[in-house]
Motif scaffolding. Structure first.
Motif, PDB file in Angstrom:
ATOM      1  N   PRO A 119       1.302   0.763  -6.347  1.00  0.00           N
ATOM      2  CA  PRO A 119       0.450   1.283  -5.262  1.00  0.00           C
ATOM      3  C   PRO A 119      -0.986   1.500  -5.738  1.00  0.00           C
ATOM      4  CG  PRO A 119       2.553   2.421  -5.313  1.00  0.00           C
ATOM      5  CD  PRO A 119       2.516   1.566  -6.550  1.00  0.00           C
ATOM      6  N   GLY A 120      -1.938   0.983  -4.980  1.00  0.00           N
ATOM      7  CA  GLY A 120      -3.348   1.169  -5.286  1.00  0.00           C
ATOM      8  C   GLY A 120      -3.896   0.278  -6.378  1.00  0.00           C
ATOM      9  N   LEU A 121      -3.023  -0.527  -7.005  1.00  0.00           N
ATOM     10  CA  LEU A 121      -3.475  -1.383  -8.108  1.00  0.00           C
ATOM     11  C   LEU A 121      -3.374  -2.861  -7.788  1.00  0.00           C
ATOM     12  CD1 LEU A 121      -1.952   0.463 -11.192  1.00  0.00           C
ATOM     13  CD2 LEU A 121      -4.313   0.525 -10.374  1.00  0.00           C
TER      14      LEU A 121
ATOM     15  N   GLU B  66     -10.818   0.870   0.907  1.00  0.00           N
ATOM     16  CA  GLU B  66      -9.654   1.730   0.740  1.00  0.00           C
ATOM     17  C   GLU B  66      -8.881   1.814   2.048  1.00  0.00           C
ATOM     18  OE1 GLU B  66     -10.095   3.129  -3.292  1.00  0.00           O
ATOM     19  OE2 GLU B  66      -8.656   3.884  -1.830  1.00  0.00           O
TER      20      GLU B  66
ATOM     21  N   SER C  88      -6.907  -4.589  -4.558  1.00  0.00           N
ATOM     22  CA  SER C  88      -5.865  -3.562  -4.601  1.00  0.00           C
ATOM     23  C   SER C  88      -5.049  -3.469  -3.320  1.00  0.00           C
ATOM     24  CB  SER C  88      -6.480  -2.203  -4.923  1.00  0.00           C
ATOM     25  OG  SER C  88      -7.473  -1.893  -3.964  1.00  0.00           O
TER      26      SER C  88
ATOM     27  N   THR D 149      -5.093  -3.405   1.210  1.00  0.00           N
ATOM     28  CA  THR D 149      -5.451  -2.458   2.269  1.00  0.00           C
ATOM     29  C   THR D 149      -4.303  -2.407   3.267  1.00  0.00           C
ATOM     30  OG1 THR D 149      -7.802  -3.002   2.059  1.00  0.00           O
ATOM     31  CG2 THR D 149      -7.097  -1.886   4.086  1.00  0.00           C
ATOM     32  N   ARG D 150      -3.743  -1.211   3.421  1.00  0.00           N
ATOM     33  CA  ARG D 150      -2.636  -1.051   4.374  1.00  0.00           C
ATOM     34  C   ARG D 150      -3.196  -0.863   5.771  1.00  0.00           C
ATOM     35  NH1 ARG D 150       2.583  -0.182   3.903  1.00  0.00           N
ATOM     36  NH2 ARG D 150       2.388   0.141   1.655  1.00  0.00           N
TER      37      ARG D 150
END
Lengths: 112, 112
Positions: A39-41, B8, B104, B106-107
């Motif tokens: 997650p996030g990487l 993000e 990374s 993006t959801r």
């Protein structure tokens, strides 16, 4: 049937155990890859192979090993699993370097 | 070194809203640029690509334009649907290099 098949889909294991994740493909591609997703990487490359005799380390190969048993098969091993190897692992193939990747459905590995 | 930076997440929108997911990259030369999408429980799949400056990739109502001057490849869709809920990854690759570099992710969640 899926073009890139990963087994198992989910695995829970304990610290110190040896684990093998398997990948097989029917695309006929020479190039195969193992990625892990955290997650996030995003996705980070563990190992890649351009043919049966060509194996290369990716950016995070420590603690992992691979075997290219045939053009269609590329397995990833964790010799002694540790908790920070808990992640979603993907196998992928491509026809040419820098071209479209075809992904398997992933293996969710949890190391307790 | 080469890298990809995405906005993000998570991004939450109502159905039929306009979508933009920002992506910028750092690279020398002229890499190919990609957007991959990951639906729940599945591997990544290619959504669209562009191989040179000013190219526009498009698929399923999504578009992205390769902007060399701003080193960007933003993903857009005019009217999103609930079925677009997924994680979106921007990526770059060179035909001469061994790997694709991913952002990374993006959801995106779409409310009915």
């Amino acid at each position: 049937d899926a073009d890139v098949t990963q087994t198992p889909r989910n695995r829970i294991t304990k610290t110190g155990k040896r684990i093998m994740l398997e990948c097989s493909q029917t695309k006929g591609h020479d190039r195969m890859y193992w990625y892990r997703q955290d997650p996030g990487l995003g996705l980070r490359l563990i190992y890649y192979s351009f043919d049966v005799k060509d194996i290369n380390k990716g950016e995070i190969s420590d603690g992992y090993s691979v075997s290219r048993q045939a053009q269609a098969k590329f397995s990833l091993s964790l010799e002694s699993a540790i908790p920070n190897q808990t992640a979603l692992y993907f196998c992928a193939t491509s026809e040419q370097t820098g071209e479209k990747l075809f992904f398997g459905s992933g293996t969710q590995l949890s190391v307790l | 070194g080469n890298s990809v930076t995405q906005m993000e997440g998570p991004v939450t929108l109502s159905e039929e809203a306009f979508l933009t997911i920002n992506c910028t990259y750092t690279a020398t030369g002229y890499p190919s640029l990609f957007w991959y999408v990951q639906y729940p429980g599945e591997g990544l799949q290619l959504l669209l690509k562009a191989t040179k400056a000013d190219d526009k990739g498009s698929n399923k109502g999504f578009e992205a334009t390769y902007r060399k001057e701003t080193t960007s490849f933003h993903l857009e869709k005019g009217s999103v649907q609930v079925s677009d809920s997924a994680v979106y990854f921007c990526a770059l690759a060179y035909s001469s290099a061994s790997k694709i570099i991913f952002g990374s992710g993006t959801r995106l969640s779409i409310r009915p």
